[in-house]
Design a protein around this motif. Structure first.
Motif, PDB file in Angstrom:
ATOM      1  N   GLY A 103       8.057   0.825  -0.474  1.00 43.48           N
ATOM      2  CA  GLY A 103       8.484  -0.162   0.518  1.00 43.48           C
ATOM      3  C   GLY A 103       7.571  -1.371   0.545  1.00 43.48           C
ATOM      4  N   GLY A 104       8.029  -2.386   1.275  1.00 45.56           N
ATOM      5  CA  GLY A 104       7.257  -3.619   1.389  1.00 45.56           C
ATOM      6  C   GLY A 104       6.559  -3.770   2.726  1.00 45.56           C
ATOM      7  N   THR A 105       6.872  -2.868   3.668  1.00 43.18           N
ATOM      8  CA  THR A 105       6.221  -2.865   4.979  1.00 43.18           C
ATOM      9  C   THR A 105       6.026  -1.421   5.425  1.00 43.18           C
ATOM     10  N   VAL A 106       5.158  -1.229   6.389  1.00 37.92           N
ATOM     11  CA  VAL A 106       4.957   0.109   6.943  1.00 37.92           C
ATOM     12  C   VAL A 106       6.264   0.621   7.534  1.00 37.92           C
ATOM     13  N   VAL A 127       4.591   9.160  -1.801  1.00 39.44           N
ATOM     14  CA  VAL A 127       4.549   7.800  -1.280  1.00 39.44           C
ATOM     15  C   VAL A 127       3.872   6.895  -2.306  1.00 39.44           C
ATOM     16  N   ASN A 128       4.663   6.035  -2.939  1.00 41.96           N
ATOM     17  CA  ASN A 128       4.148   5.097  -3.925  1.00 41.96           C
ATOM     18  C   ASN A 128       3.474   3.942  -3.186  1.00 41.96           C
ATOM     19  N   LEU A 129       2.157   3.956  -3.175  1.00 43.54           N
ATOM     20  CA  LEU A 129       1.397   2.952  -2.424  1.00 43.54           C
ATOM     21  C   LEU A 129       1.110   1.691  -3.239  1.00 43.54           C
ATOM     22  N   ALA A 130       1.541   1.668  -4.496  1.00 41.31           N
ATOM     23  CA  ALA A 130       1.277   0.501  -5.351  1.00 41.31           C
ATOM     24  C   ALA A 130       2.346  -0.561  -5.172  1.00 41.31           C
ATOM     25  N   CYS A 131       2.597  -0.919  -3.924  1.00 39.14           N
ATOM     26  CA  CYS A 131       3.616  -1.910  -3.588  1.00 39.14           C
ATOM     27  C   CYS A 131       2.971  -3.031  -2.766  1.00 39.14           C
ATOM     28  N   GLY A 138       1.086 -10.081   0.455  1.00 40.39           N
ATOM     29  CA  GLY A 138       1.388  -9.388  -0.787  1.00 40.39           C
ATOM     30  C   GLY A 138       0.287  -8.501  -1.311  1.00 40.39           C
ATOM     31  N   ARG A 139      -0.713  -8.213  -0.504  1.00 44.35           N
ATOM     32  CA  ARG A 139      -1.789  -7.331  -0.932  1.00 44.35           C
ATOM     33  C   ARG A 139      -1.256  -5.912  -1.101  1.00 44.35           C
ATOM     34  N   VAL A 140      -1.563  -5.297  -2.235  1.00 43.98           N
ATOM     35  CA  VAL A 140      -1.042  -3.966  -2.540  1.00 43.98           C
ATOM     36  C   VAL A 140      -1.628  -2.938  -1.567  1.00 43.98           C
ATOM     37  N   PHE A 141      -0.755  -2.112  -0.991  1.00 42.70           N
ATOM     38  CA  PHE A 141      -1.195  -1.106  -0.021  1.00 42.70           C
ATOM     39  C   PHE A 141      -2.305  -0.228  -0.583  1.00 42.70           C
ATOM     40  N   ALA A 142      -2.141   0.209  -1.847  1.00 38.60           N
ATOM     41  CA  ALA A 142      -3.058   1.179  -2.438  1.00 38.60           C
ATOM     42  C   ALA A 142      -4.479   0.662  -2.566  1.00 38.60           C
ATOM     43  N   ARG A 143      -4.674  -0.653  -2.470  1.00 38.95           N
ATOM     44  CA  ARG A 143      -6.014  -1.210  -2.631  1.00 38.95           C
ATOM     45  C   ARG A 143      -6.773  -1.322  -1.308  1.00 38.95           C
ATOM     46  N   ASP A 144      -6.154  -0.869  -0.230  1.00 38.56           N
ATOM     47  CA  ASP A 144      -6.778  -0.983   1.087  1.00 38.56           C
ATOM     48  C   ASP A 144      -6.671   0.369   1.797  1.00 38.56           C
ATOM     49  N   SER A 145      -7.803   0.934   2.134  1.00 40.67           N
ATOM     50  CA  SER A 145      -7.821   2.264   2.756  1.00 40.67           C
ATOM     51  C   SER A 145      -7.031   2.303   4.057  1.00 40.67           C
ATOM     52  N   ALA A 146      -7.250   1.303   4.909  1.00 40.30           N
ATOM     53  CA  ALA A 146      -6.589   1.294   6.218  1.00 40.30           C
ATOM     54  C   ALA A 146      -5.082   1.142   6.072  1.00 40.30           C
ATOM     55  N   ALA A 147      -4.654   0.250   5.174  1.00 38.77           N
ATOM     56  CA  ALA A 147      -3.216   0.037   4.971  1.00 38.77           C
ATOM     57  C   ALA A 147      -2.563   1.283   4.387  1.00 38.77           C
ATOM     58  N   SER A 148      -3.240   1.929   3.445  1.00 39.56           N
ATOM     59  CA  SER A 148      -2.709   3.162   2.853  1.00 39.56           C
ATOM     60  C   SER A 148      -2.565   4.241   3.919  1.00 39.56           C
ATOM     61  N   ALA A 149      -3.589   4.391   4.751  1.00 36.76           N
ATOM     62  CA  ALA A 149      -3.551   5.404   5.805  1.00 36.76           C
ATOM     63  C   ALA A 149      -2.447   5.132   6.804  1.00 36.76           C
ATOM     64  N   GLU A 150      -2.210   3.858   7.092  1.00 37.35           N
ATOM     65  CA  GLU A 150      -1.156   3.505   8.045  1.00 37.35           C
ATOM     66  C   GLU A 150       0.220   3.888   7.503  1.00 37.35           C
ATOM     67  N   ASP A 175     -13.274   2.061  -4.744  1.00 36.73           N
ATOM     68  CA  ASP A 175     -13.696   3.417  -4.402  1.00 36.73           C
ATOM     69  C   ASP A 175     -12.452   4.267  -4.139  1.00 36.73           C
ATOM     70  N   VAL A 176     -11.993   4.978  -5.165  1.00 35.49           N
ATOM     71  CA  VAL A 176     -10.773   5.769  -5.032  1.00 35.49           C
ATOM     72  C   VAL A 176     -10.963   6.912  -4.043  1.00 35.49           C
ATOM     73  N   VAL A 177     -12.191   7.414  -3.912  1.00 32.19           N
ATOM     74  CA  VAL A 177     -12.446   8.506  -2.962  1.00 32.19           C
ATOM     75  C   VAL A 177     -12.228   8.030  -1.529  1.00 32.19           C
ATOM     76  N   ALA A 178     -12.646   6.812  -1.222  1.00 35.59           N
ATOM     77  CA  ALA A 178     -12.465   6.274   0.131  1.00 35.59           C
ATOM     78  C   ALA A 178     -10.981   6.158   0.475  1.00 35.59           C
ATOM     79  N   VAL A 179     -10.179   5.703  -0.483  1.00 35.84           N
ATOM     80  CA  VAL A 179      -8.736   5.582  -0.239  1.00 35.84           C
ATOM     81  C   VAL A 179      -8.120   6.974  -0.096  1.00 35.84           C
ATOM     82  N   ALA A 180      -8.527   7.901  -0.952  1.00 32.52           N
ATOM     83  CA  ALA A 180      -8.013   9.267  -0.876  1.00 32.52           C
ATOM     84  C   ALA A 180      -8.339   9.900   0.473  1.00 32.52           C
ATOM     85  N   ARG A 181      -9.579   9.727   0.920  1.00 32.62           N
ATOM     86  CA  ARG A 181      -9.985  10.303   2.199  1.00 32.62           C
ATOM     87  C   ARG A 181      -9.186   9.704   3.356  1.00 32.62           C
ATOM     88  N   ALA A 182      -8.948   8.386   3.303  1.00 35.20           N
ATOM     89  CA  ALA A 182      -8.170   7.724   4.358  1.00 35.20           C
ATOM     90  C   ALA A 182      -6.744   8.259   4.393  1.00 35.20           C
TER      91      ALA A 182
END
Length: 333
Positions: A103-106, A127-131, A138-150, A175-182
């Motif tokens: 998706g393009g939004t939460v 959930v494909n977060l590379a959108c 247009g910042r990709v969700f997967a590159r931001d821990s908070a956005a991915s968690a949301e 830091d892929v671990v930080a995104v994974a943890r979020a």
């Protein structure tokens, strides 16, 4: 000696660890011409969006050394057609189906979850977060821990409790671990890694980018070391979280490497483009490797590379180069 190849994605049992990778087998009809889809652990669908998408202009693909660049643009039928035509076809055949969503939004991710929550035949949702987040320039969700968690929190809140939510992560992060943890804190039951890293190729004859979209996702054997590194680091940090290892798997040895790094399931993608039987071949090769090494259960091999062999070893599994480690420091480990 037979090996117990069963594995678990959260509480869901899979007969074996081999799945397709999202985007490489559409919704299974084409692949079913070659073998019974029930012979693999699960089918992961192409990423489903709310509305139908024609995708990006051609050329969409370009070969690279040991890899493939693609910029398809999530072309697909949309959720209505998927629920009307594709999911019932899979459910009638009893195929364990992991539905990938994008998706393009939460709110769009949440709307997709709401449509799928009562749909029969959904084994799990990936959930494909590379959108691109259209609400954040247009910042990709997967590159931001908070956005991915949301996003994960929104999907988890709207999916049935018995359907695992899998977060698919990108290696294009500090830091892929930080995104994974979020994502896990946001409610993810499992993780899938890696999505394709961004790459580019230039045609030296036309002297223009090889892809109409200029950049695309790199897949194939070239990215397997990235996948192994990400799986290793995340399993070390979150050993209780199930991981689907994806990226450049062509053989049973490749699958075994990801399992030793910490994956409990393995996705097969680009290999299917030239060998539609790749999933079955890789499963057979993996089982043979496990049997040759004396394993009675696949589960006993998961993450085994993190543990020193009996009798001790000079190899230090705790010394994993982190995202901030310099080249000089890495070479000294």
């Amino acid at each position: 000696m037979s090996v117990d190849m069963r594995t678990y994605l959260a509480h869901v049992e899979l007969a074996n660890p081999i799945t397709t990778a999202a985007g490489c087998a559409a919704s299974g009809r084409e692949l079913s011409q070659f073998f019974d889809l029930n012979r693999i652990g699960a089918l992961v669908t192409q990423s489903i969006t709310m509305a139908p998408r024609a995708g990006r202009p051609t050329p969409r693909m370009a070969e690279t050394p040991s890899g493939l660049l693609s910029a398809v643009g999530l072309a697909g039928p949309g959720i209505d057609a998927f629920l009307e035509r594709d999911l019932p076809w899979l459910a009638q055949r009893g195929v364990r189906t992991v539905v990938s969503i994008a998706g393009g939004t939460v709110n769009e991710y949440g709307a997709l979850a709401r449509r799928l929550t009562d749909a029969p035949g959904v084994t799990a949702v990936e959930v494909n977060l590379a959108c691109p987040n259209i609400e954040d320039r247009g910042r990709v969700f997967a590159r931001d821990s908070a956005a991915s968690a949301e996003v994960i929190s929104s999907v988890r809140a709207l999916m049935r409790y018995d359907v695992p939510v899998v977060a698919k992560l990108s290696p294009d992060v500090a830091d892929v671990v930080a995104v994974a943890r979020a994502c896990v804190d946001g409610g993810a039951d499992a993780l899938s890694m890696i999505n394709t890293p961004l790459g580019m190729s230039i045609d030296i004859d036309t002297m223009r980018p090889a892809l109409a979209a200029v950049t695309g996702g790199l897949s194939g054997p070239a990215i397997r070391p990235l996948a192994v590194r990400c799986v290793w680091q995340v399993h070390a940090a979150l050993p209780g979280v199930p991981i689907i290892g994806v990226g450049g798997v062509l053989t049973g040895r490749d699958a075994f490497e990801l399992i030793l790094a910490g994956a409990c399931a393995v996705g097969v993608g680009t290999a299917l483009f030239h060998d539609p039987y790749a999933c079955l071949r890789i499963l057979r090769e993996l089982e043979d490797l496990l049997a040759e090494r004396g394993f009675q259960r696949l589960a006993d091999a998961v993450g085994l590379a993190h543990h020193p062999p009996a009798g001790g070893s000079r190899h230090r599994t705790d010394l994993v180069p982190g995202p901030g480690t310099s080249d000089m420091e890495e070479s000294s480990l």
